[in-house]
Design a protein around this motif. Structure first.
Motif, PDB file in Angstrom:
ATOM      1  N   GLN A 113      23.874  40.604 115.330  1.00  0.00           N
ATOM      2  CA  GLN A 113      23.057  39.483 115.302  1.00  0.00           C
ATOM      3  C   GLN A 113      23.526  38.145 115.200  1.00  0.00           C
ATOM      4  OE1 GLN A 113      19.882  40.212 116.619  1.00  0.00           O
ATOM      5  NE2 GLN A 113      20.543  42.667 116.632  1.00  0.00           N
ATOM      6  N   GLU A 115      23.469  36.477 112.530  1.00  0.00           N
ATOM      7  CA  GLU A 115      22.652  35.956 111.499  1.00  0.00           C
ATOM      8  C   GLU A 115      22.776  36.531 110.022  1.00  0.00           C
ATOM      9  OE1 GLU A 115      18.570  36.578 112.665  1.00  0.00           O
ATOM     10  OE2 GLU A 115      18.720  35.781 114.645  1.00  0.00           O
ATOM     11  N   GLN A 175      27.734  29.581 104.151  1.00  0.00           N
ATOM     12  CA  GLN A 175      27.917  29.753 105.302  1.00  0.00           C
ATOM     13  C   GLN A 175      28.905  28.865 105.863  1.00  0.00           C
ATOM     14  OE1 GLN A 175      23.984  29.051 106.837  1.00  0.00           O
ATOM     15  NE2 GLN A 175      23.383  31.410 107.277  1.00  0.00           N
TER      16      GLN A 175
END
Length: 720
Positions: A113, A115, A175
């Motif tokens: 995904q 994510e 991230q």
């Protein structure tokens, strides 16, 4: 689930107050920026992923709190997520390299995904319930997985978490860190791949170079030992092994022969050309199946071969046998052995199989060259022998005569010649036994091959075996080179054994074996030579008498006496004497540039009536002397010699007849005794010198071999 053990090996939670929570927001942001710079610096300095993660963990701890940091990469070949690095402040038993499924696991979901997967509290999370239950059992309360992605590909996921519930765990900052880590991981993976490819290319380059060197060895080496040493030296560069041997199949016996071997530190471990039963050895099994055989440990103990047992005793654990096949014919095997149980990898075996066809061709060529060289040597010896034969003066150029006894002999020759049977030619000395042997050869299917002769009485007893069977270099003192014997020289031809009764008793069993089995060994060699020889023997003695006296083997006598041919003496075919006289007169006239054209009647009568104890050879020598002494066209014959000899013969016969009616005890000489006394007088006159211009043979007008034969027959020996 075993795959879910990635984060389940944590110890009991350790709760501590993070120092970062006390810092003001501006100070915290400054620290994060500094941490990002340090991450970039660490990425620039570290190329090793474990070292990089260890460095990142120490730097990131100053900004955020976490108890573990993980790196999970996607394996495109197996389509799984694999745990590569786990950095934790606590002891963990999570197995590095553990494979996780793409479907049904958070790391696979993040990779698919792209994510982040964040769990603030595992006690409240409903996704992946089985996985969450396992995390709760290990005390993990909060964790997050962020994707690692570059511009070229999806790399995997990076995870971090705590043993206490902490909410979002600085997700934006992590991230940003993940984006830099993704580049570093991608670079490290690319570097690792390039190193692997570089290693593969280097290995491929080395093997190609070995192939080239091996090809040069195969092309330039013609001798089998030199070729084998080149093969061993070349293979040692790419395949580590402790023992090498070359086993070749003997098509006649079906056995394997170890032609060459290399076993460092064990010189003389096996004798050259050691024979191995094919069914009891790994090499034989490889040849039979036509494919490579690798055996180790207990598998080797199944083979009862003595060589395998000795190799096992020397610590060798693995054997690799590669069959040598050329033109759909498997004729041997190249054998490698190692002291390691895993001494030969699949790549090693594949490489040897690639070059096995080249090695097979080179080995077969080397064997062919060896056979060609042997044939060349044999042909050279045969050429020299035939040239010597051409230079030799024969008693006859053709058979002369029309008498009934001679026609009977020729009929026997015509009958036995095509059959290939062993022939024993009997007759007095000088009757032309060699000429009859040549006639048998010329009328047989072997006439295109060599007619080889040997006089067994003219060669010393110590050298006769070497003359008949040959010898190897160093077989005895003076054997400075290999010699081919008369039997090998006469292969597929005819061997004429003249004066066969003079072969010493200890040599007769070996001759009998050749006659029966057509095989023998050279002196100093254990290699059996096979030949196809027809034997024609001749003797002027009584072999049956020698058998009775145990001076000649009875089994050899019966093997020689398959088809006896008795050649009549000249006194038994007196009607042939005029033909022989005219033939010899013409022959010697041409040779001596004489013009002798006719023989007086009285001379011819004297020649016909003479007894000729030396038979045709004596007649030939007498006529050669007569032609030499004849000044014109008429043959001058020394009639006094013939009359004296005839008178002596008549007196001897008369005395013998008289002796039959003489009283007992009277001393009367027989014809044989007269001949014996005549030879003894000549020997005493020449001081027992037989050969040479002043020898007894010249004085008696006969050849040396004839005189020696008469002396043996009459029992004349030089006094000691």
């Amino acid at each position: 689930m075993e795959a879910d053990a990635i984060l389940l090996s944590m110890p009991d939670p350790v709760i501590s107050a993070p120092e970062t929570a006390l810092a003001p927001p501006a100070e915290h942001s400054r620290r994060q920026l500094e941490a990002l710079l340090e991450v970039s610096e660490a990425i620039a300095q570290q190329r090793d992923l474990p070292a990089l993660f260890h460095d990142l963990a120490s730097r990131l701890h100053s900004v955020i709190d976490f108890d573990f940091l993980t790196l999970i990469l996607h394996d495109p070949t197996r389509n799984v997520m694999r745990l590569h690095i786990l950095e934790s402040e606590h002891r963990t038993d999570a197995p590095i390299g553990m494979e996780l499924p793409v479907d049904g696991h958070p790391s696979g979901w993040v990779w698919q995904q792209q994510e982040a997967f964040v769990v603030s509290d595992t006690h409240e999370e409903t996704r992946f319930p089985e996985y969450m239950a396992l995390l709760r059992q290990k005390g993990v309360r909060a964790f997050a997985l962020v994707p690692l992605t570059t511009a070229q590909r999806r790399v995997g996921a990076m995870g971090f978490g705590r043993m206490v519930p902490e909410g979002v765990l600085e997700l934006p900052f992590m991230q940003r860190v993940a984006s830099q880590v993704a580049v570093a991981v991608d670079n490290a993976l690319n570097l690792e791949s390039s190193q692997v490819y570089q290693k593969q290319l280097a290995q491929e380059r080395d093997r190609l170079r070995v192939l080239l060197d091996l090809n040069n060895v195969l092309v330039t080496s013609r001798e089998l030992p030199e070729l084998f040493r080149g093969i061993v030296a070349t293979l040692q560069r790419v395949i580590r092994h402790d023992y090498t041997s070359l086993a070749l199949l003997d098509p006649m016996t079906g056995l394997l022969k170890i032609y060459a071997l290399e076993f460092p530190g064990h010189q003389g471990f096996f004798k050259p050309e050691t024979v191995v039963p094919r069914d009891s050895s790994p090499a034989g099994r490889a040849i039979e199946q036509g494919k490579t055989l690798v055996a180790s440990g207990a598998e080797l103990d199944k083979y009862p071969s003595e060589i395998v047992r000795q190799l096992r005793a020397e610590g060798l654990r693995t054997i690799c046998c590669i069959p040598l096949t050329n033109r759909a014919r498997t004729f041997g095997a190249l054998n490698l052995a190692s002291r390691s149980t895993d001494g030969f990898s699949a790549a090693d075996i594949e490489f040897v199989q690639q070059v096995a066809s080249q090695i097979a061709l080179a080995v077969e060529n080397a064997l062919a060259f060896k056979e060609i060289d042997a044939l060349k040597d044999k042909l050279a010896v045969e050429k020299l022998y035939l040239e010597e034969e051409i230079r030799t003066e024969f008693n006859f150029e053709e058979i002369i005569g029309e008498s009934a006894p001679l026609k009977k002999v020729l009929a026997q020759v015509e009958l036995v010649a095509p059959a290939g049977t062993t022939v024993l030619i009997l007759g007095d000395t000088g009757t032309g036994k060699e000429l009859i042997a040549r006639a048998i050869h010329n009328l047989s299917p072997r006439r295109e091959r060599t007619f080889v002769k040997i006089n067994c009485a003219a060669i010393p007893s110590g050298l006769l075996e070497s003359e008949l069977f040959g010898h190897e270099r160093g077989a005895f003192t003076g054997a400075v080179s290999q010699k081919i014997g008369r039997f090998e020289l006469a292969d597929r031809g005819t061997l004429f054994l003249d004066e066969v009764g003079d072969i010493q008793l200890e040599l007769q069993p070996k001759l009998l074996r050749v006659l029966q089995e057509q095989e023998f060994e050279r002196l100093g060699s254990n290699r059996t030579q096979r030949v196809d020889v027809r034997v024609v023997a001749a003797t002027n003695g009584d072999l049956s008498k020698l058998v009775a006296e145990r001076a000649f083997r009875s089994d050899l006598y019966y093997r020689l006496n398959v088809f006896p041919v008795h050649v009549p003496g000249l006194r038994e075919r007196r009607e042939d004497i005029p033909l022989l006289v005219r033939y010899f007169v013409q022959k010697f006239s041409r040779r001596q540039n004489k013009v002798v054209q006719y023989v007086p009647a009285d001379a011819m009568d004297a020649l016909v009536n003479y007894g000729w104890p030396g038979n045709v050879r004596e007649l030939e020598n007498f006529l050669e002397r007569a032609v030499l002494l004849s000044p014109g066209k008429e043959l001058r014959v020394a009639m006094s010699e013939l009359r004296a000899s005839t008178a002596n013969t008549d007196n001897a016969v008369s005395s013998a007849v008289t002796g039959a009616f003489a009283p007992a005890g009277a001393s009367l000489a027989t014809l044989e005794e007269a001949e014996r006394q005549h030879i003894l007088r000549a020997l005493r006159q020449t001081d027992w010198r037989i050969a040479g211009p002043k020898g007894a043979a010249v004085l008696l007008g006969m050849k040396r071999t004839t005189l020696q034969a008469r002396m043996r027959k009459l029992g004349i020996r030089r006094p000691v």
